[in-house]
Design a protein around this motif. Structure first.
Motif, PDB file in Angstrom:
ATOM      1  N   ASP A  55       1.017  -1.489   0.306  1.00  0.00           N
ATOM      2  CA  ASP A  55       0.049   0.118  -0.376  1.00  0.00           C
ATOM      3  C   ASP A  55       1.158   1.393  -0.082  1.00  0.00           C
ATOM      4  N   ASP A  56       2.198   0.868  -0.241  1.00  0.00           N
ATOM      5  CA  ASP A  56       3.300   2.529  -0.384  1.00  0.00           C
ATOM      6  C   ASP A  56       3.713   2.275  -1.500  1.00  0.00           C
ATOM      7  N   ALA A  57       4.276   3.258  -1.798  1.00  0.00           N
ATOM      8  CA  ALA A  57       4.761   3.801  -3.370  1.00  0.00           C
ATOM      9  C   ALA A  57       6.610   2.658  -3.109  1.00  0.00           C
ATOM     10  N   GLN A  58       7.029   2.213  -4.303  1.00  0.00           N
ATOM     11  CA  GLN A  58       7.978   1.311  -3.586  1.00  0.00           C
ATOM     12  C   GLN A  58       9.650   2.587  -3.519  1.00  0.00           C
ATOM     13  N   ASN A  59       9.088   3.795  -4.098  1.00  0.00           N
ATOM     14  CA  ASN A  59       9.931   4.401  -4.744  1.00  0.00           C
ATOM     15  C   ASN A  59      10.055   5.982  -3.267  1.00  0.00           C
ATOM     16  N   ILE A  60       9.389   5.639  -1.990  1.00  0.00           N
ATOM     17  CA  ILE A  60       9.378   6.014  -0.827  1.00  0.00           C
ATOM     18  C   ILE A  60      10.123   6.480  -0.033  1.00  0.00           C
ATOM     19  N   ARG A 263      14.552   7.669   6.436  1.00  0.00           N
ATOM     20  CA  ARG A 263      14.577   5.824   5.716  1.00  0.00           C
ATOM     21  C   ARG A 263      13.953   5.404   4.426  1.00  0.00           C
ATOM     22  N   SER A 264      14.549   5.030   3.428  1.00  0.00           N
ATOM     23  CA  SER A 264      14.384   5.146   2.240  1.00  0.00           C
ATOM     24  C   SER A 264      14.110   4.342   1.591  1.00  0.00           C
ATOM     25  N   PHE A 265      12.640   3.742   1.316  1.00  0.00           N
ATOM     26  CA  PHE A 265      12.940   2.010   1.076  1.00  0.00           C
ATOM     27  C   PHE A 265      13.853   1.361   0.311  1.00  0.00           C
ATOM     28  N   ALA A 266      15.039   2.507  -0.685  1.00  0.00           N
ATOM     29  CA  ALA A 266      15.953   1.598  -1.878  1.00  0.00           C
ATOM     30  C   ALA A 266      16.951   0.952  -0.247  1.00  0.00           C
TER      31      ALA A 266
END
Length: 409
Positions: A55-60, A263-266
């Motif tokens: 439910d979140d963008a993967q580049n958030i 914090r980055s999802f990357a």
């Protein structure tokens, strides 16, 4: 290949040596079974990780403020870092071209009431860009827009389950909802794949909440998405650059880890992929080791089979059987055992994963499945190596001299 007599001889040989056939097939089936289950569990770990992005963008990128852990440039430690609207504008204006969407977040809990129905819900005060960061899907009406922010309207967007709880069989769109004693107009109803909690949220314009709930410009959190053209390494470097710039802006020590947290999802993706890569490597080594043991088992069994049938093979040659036909017969038997046992192991492995299902969620294994194509390829590779394993004893059988074979006891 389709010689009926030859196949009859092969099945007769298998029937006479049931234990030998069972043992050779068992090692192959076990190899494929273990490989299938291990690969499925590895995929389950990957599925569990990917579910966190549902439910979140993967580049958030998430930006949160905390308390300083050390004194710096005349400021004492334990100083609270409070983000404000100017910090959100700083993010939007300072990284043009690198930021796709950005939103502040303000968290509250509120009591909502419609007629005789009431309930407590999470309130998130956000910018219109939040819709794309949270992957919010509008069912009815619209999401918040820039006019709602600038004019500080009392327009809200509610989750599907908020509508279900409070409005029962009525449509909520266009109705007024009392939240903490203030009447808001419902302009949209959304759904979210993140689960029930995500659909029991009320979204409000962040400037409206700042005005009504404190008359300030405080922000709890800033979320943004980076340009997808960035590589993982570039995205990680970008998130660190934001952290450095904000620390400089707020006069925070560069090595202070608690004052400003970015914090980055990357980073999560990179760390998780390293771990998953290690797990898949272990699965590969163990799986290949098991398959090799199956191939060795086939080779040993076929060697024993040839030795056991020395007299029979000598008689065949004495009656005119060519070396090629002897090799073909031994290889066909090897391939038959390997194929049947391999596919049996494959079926058992898939059934085992289906039985496991989602019973291992507490171990972060979600929906453990395997790509049938990968397992079929592994099985075909095993059959190929089973062919090679049978070739050496087959060659030995083809070289048997009839006179020597007939003397064998």
């Amino acid at each position: 290949m389709f010689d009926r007599d030859r196949w009859g001889e092969i099945f007769e040989a298998i029937g006479k040596n049931k234990l030998r056939t069972f043992l050779s097939g068992f090692t192959v089936a076990l190899g494929i079974l273990i490989f299938t289950i291990l690969l499925g569990l590895g995929n389950g770990l990957l599925n569990s990780f990917l579910s966190s992005f549902v439910d979140d963008a993967q580049n958030i990128i998430f930006i949160r403020g905390g308390n300083t852990s050390k004194a710096y440039k005349g400021f004492q430690e334990n100083r609270r870092i409070q983000f404000k609207n100017e910090d959100f504008e700083f993010i939007k204006s300072n990284y043009i071209g690198k930021v796709e969407f950005a939103t502040p977040r303000i968290y509250r809990n509120g009591s909502a009431k419609y007629k005789k129905e009431s309930g407590s819900y999470s309130i998130r005060a956000v910018h219109p860009d939040h819709q794309y960061l949270e992957k919010t899907i509008m069912m009815n009406g619209r999401y918040l827009n820039e006019s709602d922010i600038n004019e500080r309207t009392k327009n809200i967007v509610i989750g599907r389950l908020v509508e279900k709880d409070l409005f029962k069989n009525e449509k909520a769109l266009g109705k007024m909802l009392n939240v903490d004693g203030i009447a808001y107009k419902i302009i949209g109803v959304f759904q979210d794949s993140g689960g029930d909690n995500e659909e029991r949220i009320i979204y409000m314009p962040y400037k409206t909440v700042q005005l009504l709930y404190g008359n300030n410009d405080h922000i709890d959190q800033i979320n943004l998405s980076y340009n997808m053209a960035m590589s993982t390494e570039q995205a990680i470097a970008f998130s660190k650059k934001i952290e450095e710039d904000l620390k400089e802006k707020f006069k925070v020590a560069p090595d202070d880890q608690s004052a400003i947290r970015v914090r980055s999802f990357a980073e999560d993706i990179k760390e998780t992929m390293v771990i998953l890569g290690g797990i898949y490597m272990i699965i590969f080594v163990v799986g290949i080791g098991t398959l090799i043991s199956g191939v060795i088992g086939i080779g040993n069994i076929m060697t024993f089979s040839v030795k056991e049938r020395t007299k029979e093979l000598g008689i065949r040659k004495a009656l005119g059987a060519s070396p090629r036909s002897i090799i073909a017969m031994v290889l066909q038997e090897s391939v038959l055992i390997t194929s049947v046992a391999g596919y049996l192991g494959l079926i058992l492995g898939i059934l085992a994963l289906k039985l496991i299902g989602n019973n291992l969620e507490e171990f972060f294994i979600l929906n453990p499945k395997v790509d049938t194509g990968i397992i079929m390829t592994a099985t075909l590779v095993l059959i190929f190596f089973g062919l090679l394993a049978g070739y050496i004893p087959a060659r030995r059988a083809a070289k048997i001299k009839p006179i020597i074979a007939l003397r064998d006891e």
